[in-house]
Write a protein that holds these residues in place. Sequence first.
Motif, short mmCIF file in Angstrom:
data_model
loop_
_atom_site.label_atom_id
_atom_site.label_comp_id
_atom_site.label_asym_id
_atom_site.label_seq_id
_atom_site.Cartn_x
_atom_site.Cartn_y
_atom_site.Cartn_z
N THR A 152 -5.93 -11.14 39.69
CA THR A 152 -5.40 -9.78 39.65
C THR A 152 -5.08 -9.37 38.22
OG1 THR A 152 -4.50 -9.92 41.89
CG2 THR A 152 -3.53 -8.29 40.41
N VAL A 153 -4.45 -10.27 37.46
CA VAL A 153 -4.12 -9.97 36.07
C VAL A 153 -5.38 -9.71 35.25
CG1 VAL A 153 -3.08 -10.90 33.96
CG2 VAL A 153 -1.97 -11.29 36.17
N LEU A 154 -6.43 -10.51 35.48
CA LEU A 154 -7.69 -10.33 34.76
C LEU A 154 -8.31 -8.97 35.07
CD1 LEU A 154 -10.02 -11.40 33.00
CD2 LEU A 154 -10.97 -12.44 35.07
N GLN A 156 -6.82 -6.29 36.19
CA GLN A 156 -5.98 -5.22 35.64
C GLN A 156 -6.18 -5.08 34.14
OE1 GLN A 156 -2.04 -6.35 36.91
NE2 GLN A 156 -2.23 -5.34 38.91
N THR A 157 -6.35 -6.22 33.46
CA THR A 157 -6.58 -6.19 32.01
C THR A 157 -7.91 -5.54 31.67
OG1 THR A 157 -5.28 -8.21 31.76
CG2 THR A 157 -6.70 -7.60 29.93
N LEU A 158 -8.93 -5.81 32.50
CA LEU A 158 -10.25 -5.23 32.27
C LEU A 158 -10.36 -3.79 32.74
CD1 LEU A 158 -12.50 -8.27 33.31
CD2 LEU A 158 -11.91 -7.53 30.99
N GLY A 159 -9.33 -3.30 33.40
CA GLY A 159 -9.35 -1.92 33.89
C GLY A 159 -10.05 -1.74 35.22
N PRO A 163 -2.63 -0.55 37.59
CA PRO A 163 -1.43 -1.37 37.38
C PRO A 163 -0.75 -1.79 38.67
CG PRO A 163 -1.44 0.54 35.93
CD PRO A 163 -2.55 0.74 36.90
#
Length: 302
Positions: A152-154, A156-159, A163
């Motif tokens: 999920t973090v990955l 969210q970081t890649l768009g 959020p």
Amino acid sequence: MAIPSPESRRNPLQWLVVAVPYFWLLLFFAAPFFIIVKISLSDTAIAMPPYVPVFEGFSRIGEFFSQLDFDNYLFLTEDPLYIEAYLSSLRIAVISTLLLLLIGYPMALAMARAPSHIRPTLVMLVILPFWTSFLIRVYAWIGILKPEGLLTVLFQTLGILGPDEQVNIFRTEISVFIGIVYSYLPFMVLPLYSALEKLDNTLLEAAADLGCPPWKAFWKITFPLSLPGVVAGSMICFIPITGEFVIPDLLGGAQTLMIGKTLWTEFFGNRDWPLASAVAVLLLLLLVVPIAIFQNQQKKAG
């Protein structure tokens, strides 16, 4: 004067070498299996061990056999839960084996066609996960796949995700397939690599000289000659996946029905050892019979 046969002149140490594996199988496979069969023909009891009859000596052997029955096996055919668990396990095992073959074959082919001096390094990288505990590796996927995990973090970081969005595949069959493919991939790659490495590359060169395109040469030459590795890798993966417990228990949800989880629940949750033993015996027969039929067909074909 009769000439002794080669078998009669064989060194006793040679017989010992042959006998040791059979003794090992008898002690650690056949004997426990017959104990499980005996328990599966018993009845549940509130005792320790939680079943009757219990063998109390040869003087009462007639009474012992008279109390054995097949009620547990009949119950398995009447309760749809166990039939669904067997079918679900077979379905997941077949799909997982196909995924492993689709992923593992290109890897093994690339390893086999790599320069000879880097092949040992590639093989070491394939077996490298075995240096870590199987249970720890499965637990690591929990941290990756859970809603607030690394995946999920990955994203969210890649768009890819917003959020407030999360990847909701944890505790589903998708996460079970991911865990199974990751855990069993080396078991598929290594037999395939062993078969592909032995192929004669001059056959492909001859096919190219005769105007055969690469994709056709693959299906006509490479794949048929690698079938022993395909069968070996598929069997090595399919058999343990069918009875898998750890991965569906940790990564799968309540809807992920597999016979390994059902077996564990009967043994340790319900403490119904006779019924659990019947489940285990049928699972073993389910896996052994197709293998025996396949081996018989291979002998006839040879």
